[in-house]
Design an enzyme around this catalytic site. Structure first.
Site, PDB file in Angstrom:
ATOM      1  N   LYS A 198       0.567  -6.433  -3.710  1.00  0.00           N
ATOM      2  CA  LYS A 198       0.645  -5.004  -3.427  1.00  0.00           C
ATOM      3  C   LYS A 198      -0.118  -4.752  -2.136  1.00  0.00           C
ATOM      4  O   LYS A 198      -0.740  -5.661  -1.587  1.00  0.00           O
ATOM      5  CB  LYS A 198       0.071  -4.164  -4.576  1.00  0.00           C
ATOM      6  CG  LYS A 198      -1.329  -4.586  -5.017  1.00  0.00           C
ATOM      7  CD  LYS A 198      -1.815  -3.750  -6.190  1.00  0.00           C
ATOM      8  CE  LYS A 198      -1.085  -4.082  -7.459  1.00  0.00           C
ATOM      9  NZ  LYS A 198      -0.487  -2.951  -8.119  1.00  0.00           N
ATOM     10  N   ARG A 199      -0.078  -3.533  -1.676  1.00  0.00           N
ATOM     11  CA  ARG A 199      -0.845  -3.169  -0.482  1.00  0.00           C
ATOM     12  C   ARG A 199      -2.319  -3.479  -0.698  1.00  0.00           C
ATOM     13  O   ARG A 199      -2.818  -3.342  -1.810  1.00  0.00           O
ATOM     14  CB  ARG A 199      -0.647  -1.674  -0.231  1.00  0.00           C
ATOM     15  CG  ARG A 199      -1.124  -1.136   1.085  1.00  0.00           C
ATOM     16  CD  ARG A 199      -0.463   0.223   1.333  1.00  0.00           C
ATOM     17  NE  ARG A 199      -0.508   1.086   0.158  1.00  0.00           N
ATOM     18  CZ  ARG A 199      -1.492   1.942  -0.105  1.00  0.00           C
ATOM     19  NH1 ARG A 199      -2.541   2.038   0.689  1.00  0.00           N
ATOM     20  NH2 ARG A 199      -1.434   2.707  -1.179  1.00  0.00           N
ATOM     21  N   THR A 239       4.450   0.485  -8.931  1.00  0.00           N
ATOM     22  CA  THR A 239       5.807   0.080  -9.309  1.00  0.00           C
ATOM     23  C   THR A 239       5.910  -1.436  -9.435  1.00  0.00           C
ATOM     24  O   THR A 239       6.817  -1.929 -10.106  1.00  0.00           O
ATOM     25  CB  THR A 239       6.864   0.579  -8.296  1.00  0.00           C
ATOM     26  OG1 THR A 239       6.458   0.221  -6.976  1.00  0.00           O
ATOM     27  CG2 THR A 239       7.046   2.082  -8.402  1.00  0.00           C
ATOM     28  N   LYS A 299       8.168  -3.995 -12.053  1.00  0.00           N
ATOM     29  CA  LYS A 299       8.972  -5.160 -11.641  1.00  0.00           C
ATOM     30  C   LYS A 299       8.515  -6.411 -12.382  1.00  0.00           C
ATOM     31  O   LYS A 299       9.335  -7.245 -12.798  1.00  0.00           O
ATOM     32  CB  LYS A 299       8.868  -5.348 -10.127  1.00  0.00           C
ATOM     33  CG  LYS A 299       9.487  -4.215  -9.332  1.00  0.00           C
ATOM     34  CD  LYS A 299       8.982  -4.173  -7.892  1.00  0.00           C
ATOM     35  CE  LYS A 299       9.301  -2.833  -7.255  1.00  0.00           C
ATOM     36  NZ  LYS A 299       8.537  -2.587  -6.026  1.00  0.00           N
ATOM     37  N   LYS A 351      -7.339  -0.780  -5.237  1.00  0.00           N
ATOM     38  CA  LYS A 351      -6.471  -1.698  -5.978  1.00  0.00           C
ATOM     39  C   LYS A 351      -7.231  -2.944  -6.440  1.00  0.00           C
ATOM     40  O   LYS A 351      -6.743  -3.728  -7.237  1.00  0.00           O
ATOM     41  CB  LYS A 351      -5.264  -2.085  -5.121  1.00  0.00           C
ATOM     42  CG  LYS A 351      -4.344  -0.889  -4.835  1.00  0.00           C
ATOM     43  CD  LYS A 351      -3.181  -1.279  -3.950  1.00  0.00           C
ATOM     44  CE  LYS A 351      -2.328  -0.086  -3.548  1.00  0.00           C
ATOM     45  NZ  LYS A 351      -1.525   0.481  -4.640  1.00  0.00           N
ATOM     46  N   HIS A 405       1.784  11.484  -4.121  1.00  0.00           N
ATOM     47  CA  HIS A 405       1.676  10.061  -4.469  1.00  0.00           C
ATOM     48  C   HIS A 405       0.241   9.565  -4.534  1.00  0.00           C
ATOM     49  O   HIS A 405       0.022   8.359  -4.522  1.00  0.00           O
ATOM     50  CB  HIS A 405       2.421   9.209  -3.436  1.00  0.00           C
ATOM     51  CG  HIS A 405       3.907   9.175  -3.629  1.00  0.00           C
ATOM     52  ND1 HIS A 405       4.532   8.352  -4.531  1.00  0.00           N
ATOM     53  CD2 HIS A 405       4.894   9.882  -3.031  1.00  0.00           C
ATOM     54  CE1 HIS A 405       5.841   8.548  -4.477  1.00  0.00           C
ATOM     55  NE2 HIS A 405       6.088   9.472  -3.574  1.00  0.00           N
TER      56      HIS A 405
END
Length: 816
Positions: free
Chosen positions: A544-545, A652, A656, A550, A356
């Site tokens: 998100k995390r 992901t 969504k 990110k 991942h």
């Protein structure tokens, strides 16, 4: 399924009497939630038992998904929808003057996961059951989730996530299936009565693993699979003699030590004791799960383990469960007397591994002293696996000593878990095409050359039942009215929406649905955080995390830039924007926590500055979780997917957002590439350096953040505001963030994640976005085309890919 309303009502009333000694008029909202859930479990139970019986009728291959996380979300609404009885249950509750929405809100989010890894596992379980495949989950029943996030004075503060404060009505305790797991001790060597060599442990810490089962209900089917979660306790954890001697803490020391294993999701592992606890957790649930599978196999088929891979495929969700590989070797060799070669043949046909991450630091490596100290026999087996592997490696690459050393499963004082998984597993998959390509050509290049046939791609997906049908019922009804049913189990049917792309009435209807969803989110945040949002503004969302790659930092720097521009240029009149963040930073991740503080500090400044005139608002949503996400995705106009190219394995949340009609603002990273390909680049906003451009700059060391700042005064001003007193009078709180961008810190080069390098391109893409939003129908068309082309991103498709290429399962239709 047939639903007996009268029986359901009687079960509900009986449950209230039995559990709480109350009738309907005396019950509070939580009592009612518990009773409704327990009554629904009574309806599920016959299907659950029938599914197990169907699987036992004849030997069939089943998949077991081992994961440290299962981010399940609330179960009540999801189960009602999957069973197709939401309308009937609501009607029964209405007749009893019970408000369904009120009791649904009583359910806590199960504290079993945190990020995309755990939510993916939950989506996979949903899809396996929906598609009638025999597939189950194994994990840990954490007493507390990672933490409950509060924002205090702009800082993240962690509180216990006590999700089991009340009982969980969805779980069944299976004390009859408890097993023991051992840590530490000394390896002893002996012989069995028939003269075979045996290894065993003495003076080990013994922990009891007790399973709790949770039903996984498929949509529009009678299949109910199982998520089995293990809880840790000590078989002799209470010392009465010490207690009677008034040494109360010592009396429960062993019990506390055992229970700590399943206490908290992802305990802080910055120090040796934290690392040891993490490894304990991983071994605990993998050993318990394997013992469970082996005991079941032996009781049904005896000890001819050659059949084991024909009936079991074990998918390792990232490196957390990889210790299962040597553990199965230990069980087969030490407990059942198999020889090494026979045991290895079984193991290498049983395990498959999902990677991942691209980040090298995220590939787990355990210090030998911790691994060997906690798991002495398992470490001995890893040593032997590695010894034999190195013989193969030297035969294939006779004089390449650097390769031998780098690929050795044990080197530099550490055990490399990803190396172990790749060597022992029969399949290694990435989770988006770019991610898999990068694994094969960059991070795991040597391994892909050694085992080319093992590597494959399985692009992630999400379940449309949770993220569209349940989370966005208005949009779901809109879709069904336009194209009919069927998309709930075949998301590619959404392609039928394309024919409405130029129908103004349909586009206006879609805009109206989005506005109502935005109004619902605004109402929720008003009550939850006293935040006041303008539903007519652009809802630009990044949830998100919290991790540097990110690039929530890029997002907030852009907001600071917009704020400066609004103040400096009276003629600047952009559309109103509401920037929404939701994220948890790992408790030991200092720089990520600084980014949260910066977002909240900027929000406080902007939201209280009347000069902004409603053009800009920033909101950080506390304690982001699945139930909150279900309110956010339907309301979003813009999906921020802005990770550094080549760093996000898949993502992901991007899927969504897409299925709910938000437009992607993204780099060409992870699954963004496939989303933009399917939606059309004209229906997204792409920016930033590509993976190839970044690789080239890293190769020739040509990236210079200070030159970028010299060329861009507006950006230089924003970066300087981190330390010039604009947002922090002490000039210290954000100094590390500033220095990480400009100079580099802790031995890192400056701006590791190319925040400054992508800033100009990001600003330009944001300007295009603002301009596009001005034409609301044209924007609605883009949104519609995103929805219509999201079919590839269903977890149903992902599961079918796994079944076809890795698991080779057969559908089992439950007929009872």
């Amino acid at each position: 399924m047939t639903f007996d309303a009268e029986k359901f009502k009687a079960d509900l009333q009986a449950r209230l009497r039995r559990q709480y000694g109350k009738d309907i008029s005396q019950a509070n909202s939580h009592d009612l939630f518990d009773a409704v859930s327990a009554s629904l479990l009574e309806v599920i139970m016959p299907m659950w038992m029938a599914t197990r019986r169907e699987y036992e009728k004849k030997p069939i291959k089943q998949c077991y998904y081992l994961s440290a996380e299962f981010l399940m979300g609330r179960a009540l609404g999801n189960n009602l929808i999957n069973m197709g009885v939401m309308k009937e249950v609501k009607q029964v509750l209405d007749e009893m003057n019970i408000n369904y929405n009120q009791i649904e809100d009583q359910e806590p989010d199960a504290g079993l996961g945190n990020g995309g890894l755990g939510r993916l596992a939950a989506c996979f379980l949903d899809s396996l059951a929906t598609l009638d495949y025999p597939g189950h989950g194994y994990g840990i029943r954490y007493e507390y989730g990672m933490f409950e996030q509060h924002i205090e004075n702009g800082y993240q503060v962690e509180y216990p996530d006590n999700w089991l404060k009340h009982r969980d009505p969805w779980e069944i305790k299976r004390s009859d299936l408890a097993v023991t797991v051992k840590f530490g001790g000394e390896i002893k060597y002996g012989k069995t009565p028939d003269g075979q060599d045996r290894f065993y442990l003495e003076n080990a810490e013994v922990v009891t693993a007790t399973p709790y089962d949770m039903p996984i209900v498929g949509y529009d089917t009678k299949t109910v699979n199982t998520l089995r979660l293990w809880q840790a306790s000590s078989p002799d954890g209470f010392d009465l003699q010490l207690f009677n001697n008034m040494e109360y803490n010592r009396a429960v020391e062993r019990q506390n030590s055992a229970e700590n294993i399943s206490r908290v999701l992802y305990p802080n592992d910055n120090g040796p004791s934290g690392k040891a606890l993490r490894l304990k957790q991983q071994y605990f649930f993998t050993s318990a799960s394997l013992q469970d599978l082996v005991h079941h196999f032996v009781s049904n088929y005896g000890t001819d383990f050659r059949k084991f891979p024909d009936l079991h495929v074990i998918q390792l969700n990232d490196t957390h469960p990889v210790v299962a590989i040597p553990e199965l070797m230990r069980i087969l060799i030490d407990e059942y007397g198999l020889g090494w070669n026979d045991a290895w043949d079984i193991v290498t046909k049983t395990f498959a591994y999902t990677n991942h991450t691209i980040l090298a630091e995220a590939l787990e490596k355990w210090p030998i002293e911790i691994f060997q100290g906690l798991l002495p026999r398992v470490y001995q087996i890893v040593e032997e696996i590695n010894r034999r592997f190195l013989i193969e490696l030297r035969a294939k690459y006779p004089n390449d000593y650097a390769k031998h050393n780098h690929m050795s499963i044990i080197h530099d004082g550490k055990v490399y878990m990803a190396w172990l998984a790749i060597h022992a597993g029969f399949s290694v998959n990435g989770v988006a095409q770019l991610h898999t390509d990068l694994l094969k050509t960059q991070e795991l290049k040597e391994w892909a050359e050694l085992y080319p046939n093992k590597f494959n791609n399985k692009t992630n997906g999400i379940t449309q039942r949770r993220w569209l049908l349940s989370a966005n019922p208005e949009l779901a009804d809109f879709i069904t009215a336009k194209i009919g049913h069927g998309w709930e189990k075949d998301l590619t049917k959404l392609k039928g929406l394309e024919k409405f792309a130029d129908d103004n009435a349909v586009l206006d209807e879609l805009n109206a649905i989005k506005l109502r969803n935005k109004q619902k989110l605004a109402t929720f945040l008003k009550h939850k955080q006293n935040e006041f949002l303008d539903p007519e503004s652009i809802f630009d969302v990044q949830v998100k995390r919290l991790h540097e790659y990110k690039r929530q930092l890029l997002n907030v720097l852009h907001i600071m830039y917009l704020y400066n521009r609004l103040l400096d240029d009276p003629s600047y009149n952009p559309p109103s924007r509401t920037f929404i963040f939701g994220a948890k930073a790992a408790s030991g991740y200092r720089r990520a926590k600084s980014i949260i503080k910066l977002i909240n500090t900027v929000a406080d400044r902007i939201n209280n500055d009347r000069r902004v005139g409603g053009k800009l608002r920033v909101v950080f949503i506390e304690n982001y979780c699945v139930s909150v996400a279900e309110k956010i995705f339907p309301a979003a106009d813009v999906s921020e997917q802005i990770s550094t190219a080549g760093k996000e394995a898949s993502g992901t949340s991007n899927m969504k957002f897409m299925v709910n009609g938000a437009l992607t603002m993204g780099t060409l990273d992870g699954a963004n590439i496939e989303i933009v390909r399917d939606a059309g680049e004209e229906n997204a906003f792409v920016f930033g350096l590509t993976t190839e451009e970044i690789q080239k700059m890293e190769a020739d060391h040509s990236y210079n953040p200070q030159q970028i700042l010299e060329r861009n005064p507006a950006l230089a001003k924003v970066v300087e505001q981190l330390v010039d007193g604009t947002y922090d009078p002490s000039r210290q709180i954000f100094k590390e963030l500033h220095d990480s961008l400009v100079y580099g810190v802790e031995g890192q080069r400056p701006d590791v994640y190319y925040v400054l390098g992508d800033f100009d391109s990001y600003v330009h893409a944001q300007e295009k976005l603002a301009q596009a939003y001005g034409d609301r129908r044209a924007w609605a068309k883009k949104a519609l085309l995103n929805i219509a082309n999201s079919g590839n991103f269903s977890s149903d498709r992902t599961i079918e890919d796994y079944v076809r290429d890795i698991w080779h399962l057969k559908k089992v239709v439950v007929s009872e």
